[in-house]
Write an enzyme that holds these catalytic residues in place. Sequence first.
Site, PDB file in Angstrom:
ATOM      1  CE1 TYR A 208      -4.360  -0.955  -0.269  1.00 39.30           C
ATOM      2  CE2 TYR A 208      -3.479  -2.898   0.773  1.00 39.30           C
ATOM      3  CZ  TYR A 208      -4.299  -2.427  -0.033  1.00 39.30           C
ATOM      4  OH  TYR A 208      -5.483  -2.904  -0.420  1.00 39.30           O
TER       5      TYR A 208
ATOM      6  CG  HIS B  58     -14.209  -0.416  -2.530  1.00 35.03           C
ATOM      7  ND1 HIS B  58     -13.925  -0.749  -3.895  1.00 35.03           N
ATOM      8  CD2 HIS B  58     -15.277  -0.766  -2.031  1.00 35.03           C
ATOM      9  CE1 HIS B  58     -14.960  -1.594  -4.224  1.00 35.03           C
ATOM     10  NE2 HIS B  58     -15.870  -1.622  -3.133  1.00 35.03           N
TER      11      HIS B  58
ATOM     12  CB  CYS C 226      -4.509   1.726  17.402  1.00 38.72           C
ATOM     13  SG  CYS C 226      -5.856   2.843  18.162  1.00 38.72           S
TER      14      CYS C 226
ATOM     15  CB  THR D 157     -16.704   0.099 -12.752  1.00 38.65           C
ATOM     16  OG1 THR D 157     -16.781  -1.024 -11.828  1.00 38.65           O
ATOM     17  CG2 THR D 157     -17.910   0.733 -12.947  1.00 38.65           C
TER      18      THR D 157
ATOM     19  CB  ALA E 171     -12.848   7.791 -18.294  1.00 37.53           C
TER      20      ALA E 171
HETATM   21  P1  OAD Z   1     -11.170  -3.209 -12.850  1.00 42.14           P
HETATM   22  O1  OAD Z   1     -10.080  -3.602 -12.947  1.00 42.14           O
HETATM   23  O2  OAD Z   1     -12.348  -4.507 -12.428  1.00 42.14           O
HETATM   24  O3  OAD Z   1     -12.087  -2.743 -13.838  1.00 42.14           O
HETATM   25  C1  OAD Z   1     -11.519  -1.459 -14.602  1.00 42.14           C
HETATM   26  C2  OAD Z   1     -12.583  -1.381 -15.812  1.00 42.14           C
HETATM   27  O4  OAD Z   1     -12.222  -0.051 -16.561  1.00 42.14           O
HETATM   28  C3  OAD Z   1     -12.452  -2.408 -16.962  1.00 42.14           C
HETATM   29  O5  OAD Z   1     -13.964  -2.760 -17.301  1.00 42.14           O
HETATM   30  C4  OAD Z   1     -11.962  -1.746 -17.964  1.00 42.14           C
HETATM   31  O6  OAD Z   1     -12.551  -2.112 -19.470  1.00 42.14           O
HETATM   32  C5  OAD Z   1     -12.146  -0.274 -17.804  1.00 42.14           C
HETATM   33  N1  OAD Z   1     -11.115   0.652 -18.424  1.00 42.14           N
HETATM   34  C6  OAD Z   1     -10.017   0.544 -18.455  1.00 42.14           C
HETATM   35  N2  OAD Z   1      -9.197   1.859 -18.928  1.00 42.14           N
HETATM   36  C7  OAD Z   1     -10.378   2.567 -19.106  1.00 42.14           C
HETATM   37  C8  OAD Z   1     -10.605   3.988 -19.504  1.00 42.14           C
HETATM   38  N3  OAD Z   1      -9.211   4.555 -20.215  1.00 42.14           N
HETATM   39  N4  OAD Z   1     -11.886   4.418 -19.627  1.00 42.14           N
HETATM   40  C9  OAD Z   1     -12.821   3.715 -19.486  1.00 42.14           C
HETATM   41  N5  OAD Z   1     -12.916   2.478 -18.855  1.00 42.14           N
HETATM   42  C10 OAD Z   1     -11.638   2.001 -18.922  1.00 42.14           C
HETATM   43  O7  OAD Z   1     -11.577  -2.141 -11.698  1.00 42.14           O
HETATM   44  P2  OAD Z   1     -12.945  -1.842 -10.723  1.00 42.14           P
HETATM   45  O8  OAD Z   1     -14.195  -2.026 -11.506  1.00 42.14           O
HETATM   46  O9  OAD Z   1     -12.617  -0.306 -10.315  1.00 42.14           O
HETATM   47  O10 OAD Z   1     -11.775  -3.185  -4.546  1.00 42.14           O
HETATM   48  O11 OAD Z   1     -12.746  -2.796  -9.643  1.00 42.14           O
HETATM   49  C11 OAD Z   1     -13.386  -2.617  -8.568  1.00 42.14           C
HETATM   50  C12 OAD Z   1     -12.874  -2.988  -7.173  1.00 42.14           C
HETATM   51  O12 OAD Z   1     -11.975  -4.314  -7.345  1.00 42.14           O
HETATM   52  C13 OAD Z   1     -11.903  -2.171  -6.692  1.00 42.14           C
HETATM   53  O13 OAD Z   1     -12.122  -0.940  -6.019  1.00 42.14           O
HETATM   54  C14 OAD Z   1     -10.984  -2.812  -5.992  1.00 42.14           C
HETATM   55  C15 OAD Z   1     -10.908  -4.291  -6.960  1.00 42.14           C
HETATM   56  O14 OAD Z   1     -10.496  -5.321  -6.048  1.00 42.14           O
HETATM   57  C16 OAD Z   1     -11.181  -3.330  -3.723  1.00 42.14           C
HETATM   58  O15 OAD Z   1      -9.865  -3.319  -3.341  1.00 42.14           O
HETATM   59  C17 OAD Z   1     -12.059  -3.660  -2.484  1.00 42.14           C
END
Ligand code: OAD
Length: 223
Positions: free
Chosen positions: A49, A101, A127, A168, A211
């Site tokens: 992290y 998150h 802590c 996402t 995006a």
């Molecule tokens: P993912 O890696 O699952 O998905 C990312 C998405 O962004 C994919 O569908 C890509 O196609 C899309 N993508 C990539 N580049 C892009 C761009 N330039 N413009 C638009 N779209 C694009 O990531 P998240 O959906 O954020 O949780 O994942 C959700 C959660 O899973 C995260 O918050 C994290 C992870 O495990 C935790 O850590 C709790």
Amino acid sequence: MITGSGVSAESGVPTFREAQTGLWAQYDPLELATPEAFLSNPTLVWEWYAWRRELVCNVRPNSAHTALAEIERRKPGLTLITQNVDGLHQRAGSRNVVEFHGNVHRNRCHECRALVDASPGAPPPPCPGCGGPVRPDVVWFGEAIAPQALQAAELALACCQVLLSVGTSAQVYPAAAFAQRALQRDITVVEVNTETTPLTAHADYALKGSATMWLPRIAEVVR
Ligand code: OAD
């Protein structure tokens, strides 16, 4: 509005599930992003992290973040629920942000949840309040969403007329359920994504592309 790591991808922050470049293609989430992993190897988790923290400190918000902040300024009722922990939406000027998150820049006690100041380098001391181990204030696999974030997101959904899902994979719950529930309630759902997701076929509008291509255009329409 719900955003995911794709929004920050063009700032240089890796996504999670993309083949090859996604963090979960290179690292095992079970070793880094669960409470069990933290308790069995806190130094490894802390260092991973710390690396991510440094990474996001060295990048800048992109035109998608900026466009979202502009849309909020013009439509003050907008709530931005983000799964991102990088703080880039706030750095771009978004104010009404629900950090679903958590945020990688904050730390908290694993036991009593109190926020704790810690320097970014070595693992911090326990802590000061209860002696529990200090960890990043993010949500790990198997953990519940913070009640305040969940409540704020539910309130936004209850008042929502249009839901925009940006960058996402729509695979991680409960965040992924917001768009599904919006569809059930006949709220207009717009997806922006470079790829097809489980939401694409159901969204009212699926805008395929990055995006940074679509969000400035949407901001222009709002303008
Ligand atoms: P993912 O890696 O699952 O998905 C990312 C998405 O962004 C994919 O569908 C890509 O196609 C899309 N993508 C990539 N580049 C892009 C761009 N330039 N413009 C638009 N779209 C694009 O990531 P998240 O959906 O954020 O949780 O994942 C959700 C959660 O899973 C995260 O918050 C994290 C992870 O495990 C935790 O850590 C709790």
